[in-house]
Design a protein around this motif. Sequence first.
Motif, mmCIF file in Angstrom:
data_model
loop_
_atom_site.group_PDB
_atom_site.id
_atom_site.type_symbol
_atom_site.label_atom_id
_atom_site.label_comp_id
_atom_site.label_asym_id
_atom_site.label_seq_id
_atom_site.Cartn_x
_atom_site.Cartn_y
_atom_site.Cartn_z
ATOM 1 N N ASN A 137 -8.029 -3.064 5.211
ATOM 2 C CA ASN A 137 -6.837 -2.323 4.793
ATOM 3 C C ASN A 137 -7.173 -0.850 4.597
ATOM 4 N N ASN A 138 -8.371 -0.583 4.056
ATOM 5 C CA ASN A 138 -8.807 0.796 3.832
ATOM 6 C C ASN A 138 -9.403 1.420 5.091
ATOM 7 N N VAL A 140 0.838 -1.200 0.000
ATOM 8 C CA VAL A 140 0.000 0.000 0.000
ATOM 9 C C VAL A 140 0.874 1.252 0.000
ATOM 10 N N ASN A 168 1.050 2.831 5.953
ATOM 11 C CA ASN A 168 -0.269 2.293 5.609
ATOM 12 C C ASN A 168 -0.299 0.766 5.638
ATOM 13 N N ASP A 169 0.758 0.131 5.175
ATOM 14 C CA ASP A 169 0.796 -1.338 5.141
ATOM 15 C C ASP A 169 0.568 -1.928 6.527
ATOM 16 N N GLY A 176 -2.843 -1.362 7.967
ATOM 17 C CA GLY A 176 -3.799 -2.235 7.288
ATOM 18 C C GLY A 176 -3.796 -3.628 7.901
ATOM 19 N N ILE A 177 -2.603 -4.148 8.225
ATOM 20 C CA ILE A 177 -2.490 -5.454 8.883
ATOM 21 C C ILE A 177 -3.172 -5.418 10.249
ATOM 22 N N ASN A 224 -6.942 -5.596 10.030
ATOM 23 C CA ASN A 224 -7.456 -6.951 9.796
ATOM 24 C C ASN A 224 -7.456 -7.775 11.079
#
Length: 474
Positions: free
Chosen positions: A321-322, A251, A270-271, A274-275, A278
């Motif tokens: 993730n968003n 991302v 962001n990565d 995002g994890i 989740n």
Amino acid sequence: MVLDSKGKDLFKYNKEYVLVIDAKPFSLNNYEETLEDLMALNFIMKGENIDFNYTDVMKNKGKLYYKISESTFNKIKRLNNIKGIYTYVYDKVDKKEAWSTSGMLSNIGQNKSVKDSFEDKLYNELKNNESPKKNFYLDDSAVYNHEEVDIKKENKNLKLTIDKELDDKVRNVLSKEEFSKYKNVGVILLESNTGKIRSMVQKDESYANINLGIEGQGFEPGSIFKLVTYATALEKAILSPQNTYVCTGAVCKSAHGRLTVNDALTISCNDIFGIIGNEIGYQSMVDYCKRLGLYDRVLNLQTENKNETLGVMPKEDDGMNNFAIGQCMTVSPLQIIGAVNAVINNGIYVKPYLVSEIIDSNEKTLKEFKTTSEKIFSKTTSEIVRDGMKDVVKKGTGVQAKIEGIEIGGKTGSSTSSDYTTHSWFLGTFNINGSTHTMLVFIPNLKSEKGEEVGGGNTAAPIFREIVKEINKK
């Protein structure tokens, strides 16, 4: 009247000067007695209207109203012998301030409000108010020479949580030349432990209020929402600030490699968030968001054409993730500052509020307004997130908000609008006279110039810094 927390009038006025000529008594002027003054009136008024002629006025009926300049007003006031004329001054509210906080609340009852909305409740309290009246009387010589201002003692006034002095300081910063390239900027300042809105300003008050998302769906909060994600994950014991994750650049624009959660917040990865999103899960995140006042009106302002936004909740299909990084959702600036303020306030969400009291003409409290609060996060969770915010300003994306000698914590945010412009955010905390405050700076619809990438760190953060400096001036 709409007053600030210290009893100061919040309206900005433009003085309007008016000459009134009552044709019937004016026609009784005796040329032998008043010719000199009539000629003077004629000469003065031709400066306002080249076609003015007092003999034409005498042929009319009823009252004629002329808007005049202050200079003309002062000259006519010295003409004491003319029958049938009088002048007055009134304060006209600046229409450019229509969407200011006081401007919106001054129009209570002019638009049909929704039953049980906040405006409906205020209207029921204020509906019997009457505007001040100026009365003029003819004496026995048909000369207007007495004036009375009739202000109903029964009128009720709104007293807000706003501090006019802080409002003015924010406006001073927004009007600086260095920020002239920004067409509009929204700023909200909260007293962190009470939820009182101490300042709520936008640079251009003629536009529908962006701080409340009036008549819109709100704005994507971008990375300032990571503070909500971080606090939620800590509260659910999913992670600690020293847990590490790997950013592969899926991302982010480039791979950051292995980072602690705190470092991921500092550089706004962001990565990794995002994890984390989740791991939290969709329903848990939604539950926390709702408890923090998102996707619901904060002030509950609702009329036929002046609705505070509800915001838009992301769908589960949009992906965590968003959701976790503030995308595929919208909020108003007031909603998101209230939500993040919970971690500033040791985990307690205090619903922001604007009206503190309704008072009478003697400043006696007739009705007092209170807000609601709820414990959302632990003190430990809140301290960890606040420490992360301090690192963002010390060495991360928010360094342009840093001020030597003043402790500031904050978070930058950027999001892309439907027309491919950028919304830029900076949300932070600092002290005013030992009291903790939370402030948000929001700049909508920015366009990149000369290849420079715009974001919260290089647009909203500098404004935040200058406002803090202005407020803390001795």
